[in-house]
Write a protein that holds these residues in place. Structure first.
Motif, PDB file in Angstrom:
ATOM      1  N   GLN A 147      -8.249  -8.090  -5.704  1.00 44.29           N
ATOM      2  CA  GLN A 147      -6.573  -8.871  -5.488  1.00 44.29           C
ATOM      3  C   GLN A 147      -5.892  -7.963  -4.406  1.00 44.29           C
ATOM      4  O   GLN A 147      -5.214  -8.199  -3.656  1.00 44.29           O
ATOM      5  CB  GLN A 147      -6.098  -9.396  -6.541  1.00 44.29           C
ATOM      6  CG  GLN A 147      -6.972 -10.787  -6.872  1.00 44.29           C
ATOM      7  CD  GLN A 147      -5.880 -10.889  -8.211  1.00 44.29           C
ATOM      8  OE1 GLN A 147      -5.423 -10.539  -9.039  1.00 44.29           O
ATOM      9  NE2 GLN A 147      -7.017 -12.245  -8.993  1.00 44.29           N
ATOM     10  N   GLN A 148      -5.157  -6.793  -4.588  1.00 41.63           N
ATOM     11  CA  GLN A 148      -4.378  -5.772  -4.405  1.00 41.63           C
ATOM     12  C   GLN A 148      -5.663  -5.044  -3.202  1.00 41.63           C
ATOM     13  O   GLN A 148      -4.485  -4.619  -2.645  1.00 41.63           O
ATOM     14  CB  GLN A 148      -3.740  -5.078  -5.614  1.00 41.63           C
ATOM     15  CG  GLN A 148      -3.401  -5.471  -6.858  1.00 41.63           C
ATOM     16  CD  GLN A 148      -3.681  -4.657  -7.768  1.00 41.63           C
ATOM     17  OE1 GLN A 148      -3.883  -3.313  -7.671  1.00 41.63           O
ATOM     18  NE2 GLN A 148      -2.238  -4.985  -8.599  1.00 41.63           N
ATOM     19  N   HIS A 149      -6.403  -4.859  -3.624  1.00 36.09           N
ATOM     20  CA  HIS A 149      -7.061  -3.980  -1.969  1.00 36.09           C
ATOM     21  C   HIS A 149      -8.035  -4.276  -1.203  1.00 36.09           C
ATOM     22  O   HIS A 149      -8.651  -3.824  -0.586  1.00 36.09           O
ATOM     23  CB  HIS A 149      -7.662  -2.389  -3.200  1.00 36.09           C
ATOM     24  CG  HIS A 149      -6.292  -1.867  -4.074  1.00 36.09           C
ATOM     25  ND1 HIS A 149      -5.425  -1.015  -3.218  1.00 36.09           N
ATOM     26  CD2 HIS A 149      -6.043  -1.884  -5.605  1.00 36.09           C
ATOM     27  CE1 HIS A 149      -4.574  -0.606  -4.013  1.00 36.09           C
ATOM     28  NE2 HIS A 149      -5.036  -1.177  -5.363  1.00 36.09           N
ATOM     29  N   GLN A 150      -8.654  -6.171  -1.422  1.00 34.90           N
ATOM     30  CA  GLN A 150      -9.310  -6.234  -0.499  1.00 34.90           C
ATOM     31  C   GLN A 150      -9.622  -5.392   0.824  1.00 34.90           C
ATOM     32  O   GLN A 150      -9.424  -5.351   1.878  1.00 34.90           O
ATOM     33  CB  GLN A 150     -10.004  -7.475  -0.924  1.00 34.90           C
ATOM     34  CG  GLN A 150     -10.954  -7.779   0.490  1.00 34.90           C
ATOM     35  CD  GLN A 150     -11.583  -9.221  -0.438  1.00 34.90           C
ATOM     36  OE1 GLN A 150     -10.770 -10.056  -0.447  1.00 34.90           O
ATOM     37  NE2 GLN A 150     -12.088  -9.733   0.804  1.00 34.90           N
ATOM     38  N   ASP A 151      -8.231  -6.202   1.292  1.00 33.37           N
ATOM     39  CA  ASP A 151      -7.193  -5.565   2.709  1.00 33.37           C
ATOM     40  C   ASP A 151      -7.084  -3.726   3.387  1.00 33.37           C
ATOM     41  O   ASP A 151      -8.186  -4.129   4.642  1.00 33.37           O
ATOM     42  CB  ASP A 151      -5.940  -5.837   2.968  1.00 33.37           C
ATOM     43  CG  ASP A 151      -5.769  -7.044   3.211  1.00 33.37           C
ATOM     44  OD1 ASP A 151      -6.893  -8.290   2.778  1.00 33.37           O
ATOM     45  OD2 ASP A 151      -4.701  -7.320   3.155  1.00 33.37           O
ATOM     46  N   GLU A 152      -7.651  -2.841   2.336  1.00 35.22           N
ATOM     47  CA  GLU A 152      -7.669  -1.908   2.862  1.00 35.22           C
ATOM     48  C   GLU A 152      -8.959  -1.512   2.469  1.00 35.22           C
ATOM     49  O   GLU A 152      -9.871  -1.135   3.510  1.00 35.22           O
ATOM     50  CB  GLU A 152      -7.412  -1.282   0.987  1.00 35.22           C
ATOM     51  CG  GLU A 152      -5.749  -0.694   1.230  1.00 35.22           C
ATOM     52  CD  GLU A 152      -5.225  -2.143   0.161  1.00 35.22           C
ATOM     53  OE1 GLU A 152      -5.448  -2.342   0.210  1.00 35.22           O
ATOM     54  OE2 GLU A 152      -3.997  -1.531   0.401  1.00 35.22           O
ATOM     55  N   LEU A 153     -10.077  -2.607   2.237  1.00 36.92           N
ATOM     56  CA  LEU A 153     -11.355  -2.153   2.080  1.00 36.92           C
ATOM     57  C   LEU A 153     -11.730  -3.061   2.823  1.00 36.92           C
ATOM     58  O   LEU A 153     -12.543  -2.148   3.785  1.00 36.92           O
ATOM     59  CB  LEU A 153     -12.121  -2.769   0.631  1.00 36.92           C
ATOM     60  CG  LEU A 153     -11.792  -1.645  -0.853  1.00 36.92           C
ATOM     61  CD1 LEU A 153     -12.093  -2.767  -1.631  1.00 36.92           C
ATOM     62  CD2 LEU A 153     -12.396  -0.954  -0.691  1.00 36.92           C
ATOM     63  N   ASP A 154     -11.152  -3.794   3.646  1.00 33.47           N
ATOM     64  CA  ASP A 154     -12.056  -4.645   4.684  1.00 33.47           C
ATOM     65  C   ASP A 154     -11.304  -3.758   6.010  1.00 33.47           C
ATOM     66  O   ASP A 154     -11.596  -3.858   7.079  1.00 33.47           O
ATOM     67  CB  ASP A 154     -11.455  -5.668   4.938  1.00 33.47           C
ATOM     68  CG  ASP A 154     -12.079  -6.955   3.518  1.00 33.47           C
ATOM     69  OD1 ASP A 154     -13.209  -6.353   2.993  1.00 33.47           O
ATOM     70  OD2 ASP A 154     -11.275  -7.787   3.084  1.00 33.47           O
ATOM     71  N   SER A 155     -10.811  -3.262   6.114  1.00 35.78           N
ATOM     72  CA  SER A 155     -10.084  -2.156   6.976  1.00 35.78           C
ATOM     73  C   SER A 155     -10.818  -1.107   7.217  1.00 35.78           C
ATOM     74  O   SER A 155     -10.840  -0.702   8.450  1.00 35.78           O
ATOM     75  CB  SER A 155      -8.942  -2.048   6.552  1.00 35.78           C
ATOM     76  OG  SER A 155      -7.629  -2.967   6.587  1.00 35.78           O
ATOM     77  N   VAL A 156     -11.315  -0.373   6.448  1.00 35.60           N
ATOM     78  CA  VAL A 156     -12.144   0.949   6.601  1.00 35.60           C
ATOM     79  C   VAL A 156     -12.711   0.463   8.141  1.00 35.60           C
ATOM     80  O   VAL A 156     -13.295   1.405   8.802  1.00 35.60           O
ATOM     81  CB  VAL A 156     -12.823   0.595   6.030  1.00 35.60           C
ATOM     82  CG1 VAL A 156     -14.137   1.852   6.113  1.00 35.60           C
ATOM     83  CG2 VAL A 156     -12.912   1.056   4.443  1.00 35.60           C
TER      84      VAL A 156
END
Length: 641
Positions: free
Chosen positions: A263-272
């Motif tokens: 919930q908090q970090h999917q955006d960061e993981l997808d930004s990789v």
């Protein structure tokens, strides 16, 4: 608004300076050195293949291991095989080519096996070492290579930099001897997951409620970049696609089994995927595209750049960018010596700024760089080049290796003053040293070859020597004439009395500001510009391109009394010009440099006597700056094409 405006003629008068021997090497002074290998005999062979077969769990550091190593003899002959393993681990047995061999303990970290027969150069043999133990004392970086920590869950993981692979497997710790390929087999209780290097080939169910995770890498890898992490992870993986290509690559992440993480970090993981594509544009294709990139979480206070599977203590996006960039800066090309650790960590730290520059805003970039520079200048001394490789805290100094190293990386870009050439240098560096090792001098050589800029003084002062400059200024305007007196002091004058690097001077006016880039290589220099706008202030290095502090900047009419400069009246015609400019009445042995409005050199000629012609036919239409230097006198003129 800002505009680059060359309001010339300008006269630069050098009033005083201190001597500085550019050729003097700081590398030879007060150096305490320790090689990564603990015994010189380890350099008598080359490691070609390693198989780690280890049983472990996430509740302690207890391990049982069987490590197979295939080596090739590089010395004229080899009669003893030396390797490293911590005395916190017990060797149960060993074999050479399947034959039982006796192990002799040499020191706390070094053991040897006497070979059954003396082997000749280029001979290949296989060693197997069986061992067990539960190493203690590990709390974070530089304490133990195998850690057991608890955050949301219990995690057992490795963190091997710089001397700590031997804390968990029998190895040769040599930066310059990369392992050609490796298999990492980790057996754990069912319900746990293992993250490691390369590709996950299989998960094999074993009797007694255990699973064996079989990871494999077929790319060269340095000893400290082999890794594993054990926890009750959840996997979040996807395939990315490289820009302008149909190729795809696995992004494989192992995160805590908690809904809040996604919930908090999917955006960061997808930004990789986007960051990989961007760094691939800058440095060349992601070097391990035949395998993967992955993130695994641990309670580590920071991150570790294990090849293809970085270990992170958080999913902060700049930390992700830092460790991801290590796949180029440190993993693909590894520093050949711990003295040059900034080639790993300084450049990875600068990649944080490259990320911010591309994905965030100019204001955020300036703030980010300003904070890095401030950290680098919290003490006056210290070199980027590591002067004491016996001390891991010095090797990985946040202030010097990371922050000042990042500052040097950006200042190299500023010195080259041409992003096309700068990033060509970085791509060529990775192409020439692909899957290998390199030093500061290797980077300097490539940069000089591509840019045709002499960078000896730059690297000498900023990498090998100590300190940073503080710039102060006095200025005054009378009519359309602006006179600026720039003073430079340095934080460690015994190391660098004056930093020789161009500076940007911003002339400020309610009608609009102007930035002009000028040479600066003396402690006190005068600059005179013709500028018709009413001036109400001045700034040195307004965009924080240089690692420096700013002293007093004051308006002072006394600087109008510039020391006289005995010289002929220089004539330049025609101006504007179509084909060439003729320069007459030059002082003997003058150096001429023509730059564009961004300060980039487009033409130069050295040792000119009396007269010169500057070609203009091939130049784009616009305004150029001609800098004429002779001894301590520098004059600048505006030329129009």
């Amino acid at each position: 608004m800002k505009s680059l405006l060359l309001l010339i003629p300008a006269i630069l008068v050098l009033q005083s300076s201190l001597c500085f021997a550019d050729g003097q090497s700081g590398k030879e002074k007060h150096i305490r050195a320790k090689t990564t290998v603990a015994a010189t005999q380890e350099d008598d062979y080359d490691v070609q293949y390693v198989k780690l077969d280890i049983a472990a769990t996430n509740t302690s550091t207890a391990i049982t291991g069987h490590v197979t190593t295939v080596v090739k003899v590089t010395a004229a002959t080899l009669s003893e095989y030396y390797f490293e393993l911590s005395n916190q681990l017990t060797i149960d047995s060993a074999t050479i080519n399947g034959q039982i061999a006796s192990v002799v303990n040499v020191s706390n970290f070094v053991s040897k096996i006497v070979l059954p027969i003396t082997l000749a150069q280029n001979s290949i043999f296989t060693t197997d070492v069986f061992y067990h133990g539960a190493p203690t004392g590990g709390t974070n970086f530089f304490t133990n290579g195998l850690l057991h920590q608890t955050a949301q869950v219990q995690v057992t993981h490795t963190v091997s930099a710089a001397y700590h692979s031997r804390d968990w497997w029998p190895c040769k710790q040599s930066l310059t001897d990369k392992i050609d390929s490796a298999d990492i087999y980790i057996t754990v209780p069912a319900g746990l997951t293992v993250a490691s290097n390369g590709l996950l080939k299989s998960i094999v169910s074993l009797s007694g409620g255990f699973n064996q995770y079989q990871w494999s890498t077929r790319n060269p890898v340095d000893y400290y970049l082999l890794s594993f992490a054990i926890a009750p992870y959840s996997e979040y993986s996807y395939y990315m696609h490289f820009s302008n290509s149909t190729d795809s690559m696995l992004i494989q992440n192992f995160i805590y089994d908690s809904a809040t993480v996604m919930q908090q970090h999917q955006d960061e993981l997808d930004s990789v995927a986007h960051i990989i594509n961007y760094f691939s544009d800058l440095f060349g294709r992601y070097p391990f595209d035949d395998e993967k990139f992955g993130i695994c979480l641990s309670p580590l206070s920071g991150g570790m750049e294990n090849q293809t599977m970085v270990t992170l203590g958080s999913l902060d996006i700049t930390l992700i960018a830092h460790e991801l960039s290590h796949q180029w800066w440190g993993d693909n090309v590894t520093c050949a010596s711990l003295h040059d650790m900034w080639m790993n960590e300084g450049w990875a730290s600068y990649c944080e700024q490259l990320f911010v520059e591309h994905f965030w805003s100019p204001q955020q970039l300036l703030s980010y760089r300003t904070n890095v520079y401030s950290q680098a200048m919290t003490a006056p001394g210290g070199s980027v080049y590591v002067d004491d490789t016996t001390n891991e805290n010095r090797i990985y100094s946040g202030r010097l290796t990371y922050d000042k190293g990042a500052a040097v990386a950006h200042m190299l870009r500023y010195m080259i003053n041409n992003d096309s050439l700068f990033f060509q240098v970085l791509r060529s560096y990775h192409q020439q040293h692909h899957f290998g090792t390199a030093t500061t001098e290797d980077l300097k050589d490539i940069a000089e070859q591509i840019t045709n800029v002499d960078l000896d003084t730059f690297f000498h002062q900023w990498v090998y020597m100590q300190g940073y400059p503080t710039y102060g200024a006095k200025w005054y305007q009378t009519g359309s004439q602006v006179v600026v007196r720039v003073s430079q002091t340095t934080s460690v004058p015994s190391s660098v009395p004056v930093f020789k690097i161009p500076i940007e001077i911003q002339l400020r006016s309610p009608q609009g500001d102007t930035i002009i880039r000028v040479p600066n290589d003396h402690n006190i220099q005068y600059y005179t510009f013709n500028w018709s706008k009413p001036m109400n202030g001045l700034a040195i290095d307004p965009n924080n391109q240089i690692l420096n502090k700013t002293g007093a900047i004051v308006k002072d009419s006394t600087i109008l009394n510039i020391p006289s400069v005995p010289e002929k009246k220089i004539e330049i015609f025609p101006n504007p010009a179509r084909d060439f400019w003729s320069v007459r009445n030059l002082p003997a042995l003058s150096d001429l440099v023509l730059t564009d409005i961004n300060g980039r050199k487009v033409w130069s000629q050295h040792g000119v006597t009396d007269n010169a012609e500057i070609p203009a036919t091939a130049l784009p239409h616009g305004t150029y700056l001609l800098i004429i230097s002779n001894g301590n006198h520098i004059c600048s003129y505006s030329l129009i094409r």
